[in-house]
Design an enzyme around this catalytic site. Structure first.
Site, PDB file in Angstrom:
ATOM      1  N   ARG A 193      14.451   2.813 -17.453  1.00 17.58           N
ATOM      2  CA  ARG A 193      14.450   3.714 -16.138  1.00 17.58           C
ATOM      3  C   ARG A 193      15.980   4.268 -15.596  1.00 17.58           C
ATOM      4  NH1 ARG A 193      10.934   0.575 -11.982  1.00 17.58           N
ATOM      5  NH2 ARG A 193      12.238  -1.265 -12.734  1.00 17.58           N
ATOM      6  N   GLU A 194      16.677   4.494 -16.757  1.00 16.02           N
ATOM      7  CA  GLU A 194      17.767   4.964 -16.172  1.00 16.02           C
ATOM      8  C   GLU A 194      17.874   6.259 -15.399  1.00 16.02           C
ATOM      9  OE1 GLU A 194      17.150   4.248 -19.395  1.00 16.02           O
ATOM     10  OE2 GLU A 194      18.491   2.890 -20.298  1.00 16.02           O
ATOM     11  N   ILE A 218      -7.501  -0.364   5.291  1.00 14.64           N
ATOM     12  CA  ILE A 218      -7.777  -0.269   3.758  1.00 14.64           C
ATOM     13  C   ILE A 218      -7.732  -1.308   3.071  1.00 14.64           C
ATOM     14  CG2 ILE A 218      -7.865   1.186   1.679  1.00 14.64           C
ATOM     15  CD1 ILE A 218      -8.968   2.335   4.278  1.00 14.64           C
ATOM     16  N   ASP A 243     -12.329  -1.401  -4.344  1.00  7.81           N
ATOM     17  CA  ASP A 243     -11.549   0.004  -4.213  1.00  7.81           C
ATOM     18  C   ASP A 243     -11.701   0.576  -5.711  1.00  7.81           C
ATOM     19  OD1 ASP A 243     -10.405  -0.729  -1.818  1.00  7.81           O
ATOM     20  OD2 ASP A 243      -8.721  -1.628  -2.673  1.00  7.81           O
ATOM     21  N   HIS A 275       0.616   8.848   4.070  1.00  7.16           N
ATOM     22  CA  HIS A 275       1.819   9.126   3.073  1.00  7.16           C
ATOM     23  C   HIS A 275       3.026   9.365   3.584  1.00  7.16           C
ATOM     24  CE1 HIS A 275      -1.944   9.741   1.037  1.00  7.16           C
ATOM     25  NE2 HIS A 275      -1.588   9.142   0.199  1.00  7.16           N
TER      26      HIS A 275
HETATM   27  N1  GLN Z   1      -6.836  -1.810  -0.885  1.00  8.92           N
HETATM   28  C1  GLN Z   1      -5.952  -1.118  -1.435  1.00  8.92           C
HETATM   29  C2  GLN Z   1      -4.731  -1.038  -0.342  1.00  8.92           C
HETATM   30  O1  GLN Z   1      -4.846  -1.035   0.686  1.00  8.92           O
HETATM   31  C3  GLN Z   1      -6.178   0.167  -1.840  1.00  8.92           C
HETATM   32  C4  GLN Z   1      -5.095   1.223  -2.229  1.00  8.92           C
HETATM   33  C5  GLN Z   1      -5.783   2.464  -2.939  1.00  8.92           C
HETATM   34  O2  GLN Z   1      -7.126   2.538  -2.810  1.00  8.92           O
HETATM   35  N2  GLN Z   1      -4.949   3.200  -3.788  1.00  8.92           N
HETATM   36  O3  GLN Z   1      -3.350  -0.986  -0.692  1.00  8.92           O
HETATM   37 ZN    ZN Z   2      -6.594   4.980  -1.068  1.00  7.76          ZN
END
Ligand code: GLN
Ligand code: ZN
Length: 778
Positions: free
Chosen positions: A23-24, A451, A619, A714
């Site tokens: 991964r240089e 989540i 998920d 994000h």
């Molecule tokens: N449970 C995972 C998290 O919270 C779900 C992440 C995902 O859906 N990419 O990181």
């Molecule tokens: Zn997600």
């Protein structure tokens, strides 16, 4: 037409990993972004990587001066490279161009990553792979002009080192087909409408490559295999006919190879390219089959993409040879051996994997091994089958060994999968579940949750590194994880969230963690594959029948639940996502492999329930991305993918609440499939589209619980209370109240604590306001 024709080599690859064996490139590029490596030093590192790649490919047997070595380097993304070359960057990056108007690294990297108020280009999935490209923005106002000589410079750089390489550029049809309209574009405008104005710039680009010493150029046109783009296959084929009539007619150009990786070329595109004034055409013979005879092949080279560029298996080389023979029957001027796609989707070298079992290694081929396979097949094309019979036979022996090796087929796993009862994928009626779950959980209206993951701090990652290297004992490591879980539970109680999570601190990655704890998987040490930009992942190798030697997540969930009165959700990754983000065995249908993973998860859910966990989340962020490119293949895919999720979850008791999480907002595309998952609660991304998905959900008649994300995780930006409340009111206005859950868009693992705490405080406060508003108006 060119005046001097140079023969196409008997073997080639469509592209090679560019991140470097260690991964240089990632390190150099990230250091440049951080300001510790200047542009000249970054360019020097990149040149050194390109030099090492050419030397390596030559050592593996590709010719130094016959154009068989592709020039496929990229600092970030091949689509951005093409957009930058033709000057198709949005207006907002104009001030970052060089004084002479060209696109240098400053404009390039800012388009990729954004800066302050300057939003980057959108990232999205590259066909049905795990690679993400940057979506060009093109409107009626976009001016196309040759804006960098980077491609030509690389050809010249190779020349200076004694190589004649073949530059690889995303073709004009694919560049436009993957672009989106700029905000300034009128309704109904499509970037493909600009093809005629774009082509002269490609003509100029090709001439510059020729002038730099390229004898061949490769134009990648994967759009021509897809049925999942907004433009129809027939229109794309028609665009290809127009485009290659122009490019083929260009003066002083290199010979043109058009590559169509990832699936079968549409019949119309196959006919169009065969008739076009180009010299060679590469077809994917791993995902597609040998096409039917067509007019126009007699003066063309056909490159048979018979070595799979997307998996890590050594595969069946006799059958690869056979496909080349079948391809020869089409009457082309010549046939060459090739990879089905660029090798950017596989790691560099299996010889770099000291921890893998030698027997497993003998079944594998990473990029370097695949190059050697192409070289062997090419020799067979030149010297005859006899010359390579021994190598082909060796591959067959390895394949036979793989079929009979212990673990590849596990009797107990197979018997269980073969004797599933008819109702193994069905739960009780939703109404009965809803009543039982309401009674068991006693949650308020608009329940709040997250989540799953909480920030993976530098401390956590350092501890995991120390544990991996044996610097701290497992007991010490686990004690620290318990402290982390205790803190995360405490924080959530303090914030006032309703359904808690343990935070996933013990997981390096949501798929690899399960791979490490299931039989049938192997984990690599250096098997990095570019995901996007400087990001790479290390997919696990699913090589054998999958089973669960012991519970995986149960003790963490149980420990977390022991700390609180509130319900803690158990967190699992679903079968489709585990497959999508691993290198999966190719010797049986994905459906069978998915069911094996599902049964392991089903047992895990039973153990979670036995440990007192009343909510389990499975998920499936990859459900949408594995959707096949061909419409005809989609129903079967949705059938088995949904079926595997149901097999994983249908053992849950009526009172156990099953959640799922999906990472995208294109709900409409797969709404029937999402409904068919039959989860009690589905959380989904919504904030970036300001809740548009809520309307899709309401219109679809989806009746189960749903948590449209109330803020975008994000970026570190903290959403205000009123922003979150607005999104929530939209949900409450459009959906029945009892359906609505409150959660962020996705997991919080990439975030830091300060913004996470501030954001969740605002979420809880907004929920309180909306709840009060409802009580007043009811
Ligand atoms: N449970 C995972 C998290 O919270 C779900 C992440 C995902 O859906 N990419 O990181
Ligand atoms: Zn997600």
């Amino acid at each position: 037409m060119t005046d001097t024709t140079s023969a196409f080599p008997a073997g080639t690859i469509l592209g090679y990993p560019r991140i470097g064996r260690r991964r240089e490139l990632k390190r150099a590029v990230e250091a440049h972004w951080a300001g510790t490596v200047d542009e000249a030093a970054l360019e020097a590192t990149a040149a050194e990587l390109r030099r090492a790649t050419r030397e390596r490919l030559a050592a593996l047997g590709l010719g130094r001066d016959d154009s068989s070595i592709p020039e496929s380097f990229s600092f970030y993304d091949q689509v951005l490279d093409a957009a930058a070359a033709v000057g198709a960057l949005p207006e907002r990056f104009a001030h970052l161009r060089e004084a002479d108007g060209t696109v240098g690294l400053a404009a390039y990297f800012t388009a990729a990553r954004g800066a302050g108020e300057l939003a980057p280009l959108e990232l999205t999935k590259w066909f049905d792979t795990n690679y993400h490209y940057l979506v060009p923005e093109i409107g009626p106002e976009t001016t196309f002009a040759l804006s960098t000589d980077r491609f030509a410079r690389q050809v010249a750089e190779a020349r200076a080192e004694g190589f004649v390489t073949r530059p690889v550029v995303v073709g004009p049809v694919t560049l436009l087909a993957l672009a989106k309209a700029t905000d300034a574009a009128p309704d109904g405008f499509r970037p493909l409408d600009r093809l005629a104005e774009l082509l002269p710039v490609y003509v100029e680009l090709l001439a510059s490559l020729r002038a730099a010493g390229a004898e061949w150029v490769q134009l990648d046109e994967p759009a021509l295999v897809s049925e999942s783009l907004p433009v129809s296959a027939d229109e794309l084929a028609e665009a290809a006919a127009r485009a290659y009539a122009v490019l083929g007619g260009g003066a002083d150009r290199p010979e043109i190879l058009v590559a169509a990786p990832y699936a079968q070329l549409s019949i119309a595109a196959w006919a169009a390219l065969a008739a076009a004034p180009i010299e060679a055409l590469s077809v994917d013979l791993t995902r597609g089959s040998v096409p039917s005879p067509v007019e126009g092949l007699s003066d063309k080279v056909l490159v048979g993409g018979v070595v799979d560029g997307r998996n890590v298996w050594r595969g069946d080389q006799e059958s690869a040879w056979q496909k080349l023979e079948d391809l020869s029957a089409l009457g082309a001027q010549a046939v060459a051996a090739g990879t089905s796609t660029s090798l950017q989707h596989v790691p560099h070298d299996v010889a770099d994997e000291p921890d893998l079992e030698p027997r497993l290694v003998s079944w594998l081929a990473f990029a370097d091994q695949k190059v050697a396979q192409v070289v062997t097949l090419a020799r067979g094309l030149v010297e005859g089958h006899g010359a390579i019979a021994r190598q082909l036979a060796e591959a067959s022996v390895a394949l036979a060994d793989r079929q009979s090796a212990p673990g590849v087929r596990d009797g107990a796993v197979r018997t269980r999968a073969a004797t599933l009862t008819a109702d193994a994928r069905d739960r009780a009626d939703y109404d009965a579940r809803l009543a039982a779950q309401e009674a068991a959980l006693g949650l308020p209206v608009l329940p709040t949750t997250t989540i799953g993951s909480f920030p993976q701090t530098a401390d956590i990652r350092r501890l995991r590194g120390q544990h991996d290297r044996g610097e701290i004992t497992t007991a010490e490591y686990e004690q620290l994880l318990r402290l982390e879980i205790t803190a995360v539970i405490g924080l959530q109680e303090e914030l006032g969230l309703d359904v808690l999570v343990h935070g996933e601190a013990e997981r390096n990655d949501m798929v690899q963690y399960f791979a490490e704890n299931l039989d049938g998987f192997a984990v690599t040490r250096n098997g990095w594959v570019q995901s996007y930009g400087s990001r790479a992942t290390r997919p696990s190798i699913l090589w054998g029948d999958v089973s669960r030697p012991a519970p995986i997540t149960v003790r963490w969930a149980e420990f977390a639940q022991s700390l609180t009165e509130r319900p803690v959700k158990g967190m699992l990754t679903g079968p489709v996502t585990i497959l999508a983000w691993s290198f999966v065995r190719d010797d049986q249908p994905l459906a069978e492999t998915a069911d094996q993973v599902a049964l392991a998860l089903r047992d895990e859910i039973a153990d979670l329930e036995a440990a007192g966990i009343g909510i389990v989340q499975v998920d499936e962020p990859a459900l949408r991305e594995l959707l096949p490119l061909k419409a005809a293949d989609q129903p079967a895919y949705l059938d088995w993918s949904v079926g595997s999720f149901r097999l994983a979850t249908a053992g849950a008791a009526t009172a156990t609440q099953v959640h799922t999480h999906l990472c995208y907002s294109e709900f409409a595309v797969v709404i029937d499939a999402i409904a068919a998952l039959d989860a009690d609660v589905t959380s989904i991304e919504a904030a970036r589209s300001r809740g548009e998905v809520i309307t899709d959900i309401a219109e679809s008649g989806f009746s189960h619980g749903v948590g449209p994300g109330v803020y975008d995780i994000h970026s570190p930006r903290v959403p205000s209370v009123s922003e979150v409340a607005d999104l929530l009111r939209r949900a409450v206005d459009e959906l029945p109240l009892r359906q609505v859950w409150v959660n962020p868009d996705c997991g919080l693992k990439t975030r830091a604590y300060p913004e996470t705490v501030a954001s969740l405080q605002n979420v809880v406060e907004a929920t309180r306001l909306v709840r009060e508003g409802i009580e007043v108006t009811v």
